[in-house]
Write an enzyme that holds these catalytic residues in place. Structure first.
Site, PDB file in Angstrom:
ATOM      1  N   VAL A 128       0.874  -1.175   0.000  1.00 17.88           N
ATOM      2  CA  VAL A 128       0.000   0.000   0.000  1.00 17.88           C
ATOM      3  C   VAL A 128       0.909   1.222   0.000  1.00 17.88           C
ATOM      4  CG1 VAL A 128      -2.040  -1.027   1.080  1.00 17.88           C
ATOM      5  CG2 VAL A 128      -0.193  -0.136   2.525  1.00 17.88           C
ATOM      6  N   SER A 129       0.372   2.357  -0.428  1.00 16.23           N
ATOM      7  CA  SER A 129       1.217   3.539  -0.639  1.00 16.23           C
ATOM      8  C   SER A 129       1.624   4.264   0.638  1.00 16.23           C
ATOM      9  CB  SER A 129       0.513   4.527  -1.579  1.00 16.23           C
ATOM     10  OG  SER A 129       0.314   3.917  -2.830  1.00 16.23           O
TER      11      SER A 129
END
Length: 200
Positions: free
Chosen positions: A9-10
């Site tokens: 995930v970012s």
């Protein structure tokens, strides 16, 4: 043969639960899940680098979607080839054609996946160029309609002419004029040059 999952995930605030659940359904134990919580702009990621160190020929890496691997398709292709050259397979759950294991009709999965990846890379590159082209066209239209870009010019204060005249008579320095007008020395210099040019 071992099966691993790569999850990304970012940001640290984003939840990996959806990806983790998908990997559990594939029968992958949580100890074999490598999770990064950072941008996909490059591959200098802690968990990803650890994954590359543990995989051995015959292993399989599962990824939920291709954008979880990364954002830059040129770099994705480079990493994809790096992994497959180690005789490690890759399966992208959300895109069945991105599967380097042998598939139906006797065709080689590696060839099909590589071809699909090249097409995706081409499409992504074309889209980037189209976006840039639309931005250029938008800027040109805006300029034709009188839109001005960049910072708005700072307004000259009401005491500008008084300070300018005193500066011309050498009663005050440029730095003192800047202090009186509460602006930078650079701004005052530009204003004075513009005023002198106007008076010529």
């Amino acid at each position: 043969m071992k099966r691993y999952a790569y999850i990304r995930v970012s940001t640290k605030e984003q939840n990996v639960a959806r990806q983790v659940e998908a990997m559990k359904k594939m029968g992958i134990h949580q100890t074999n899940m490598f999770i990064d919580k950072q941008s996909g702009k490059d591959f200098l990621r802690e968990a990803y680098c650890k994954l590359l160190k543990v995989i051995t020929p015959g292993d399989i890496i599962y990824i939920k979607s291709i954008d979880r691997l990364g954002r830059n398709y040129d770099e994705i292709i480079e990493q994809w080839h790096k992994i497959t050259r180690m005789d490690v397979d890759i399966i992208v759950l959300d895109f069945p054609l991105l599967n380097t294991t042998d598939q139906v009709n006797g065709l080689t999965g590696k060839f099909i996946a590589d071809l699909v990846l090249q097409i995706l890379s081409y499409v992504a590159q074309v889209e980037r160029e189209n976006i840039k082209q639309r931005q250029r066209e938008g800027i040109e239209i805006a300029l034709q309609n009188g839109t001005k870009f960049g910072r708005k010019k700072k307004r000259r204060p009401t005491c500008f002419m008084q300070c300018y005249q005193k500066w011309k008579k050498r009663e005050i320095s440029q730095r003192e004029a800047a202090r009186l007008m509460h602006v930078s020395n650079h701004t005052v210099k530009r204003w004075f040059i513009e005023q002198e040019s106007y008076e010529k």
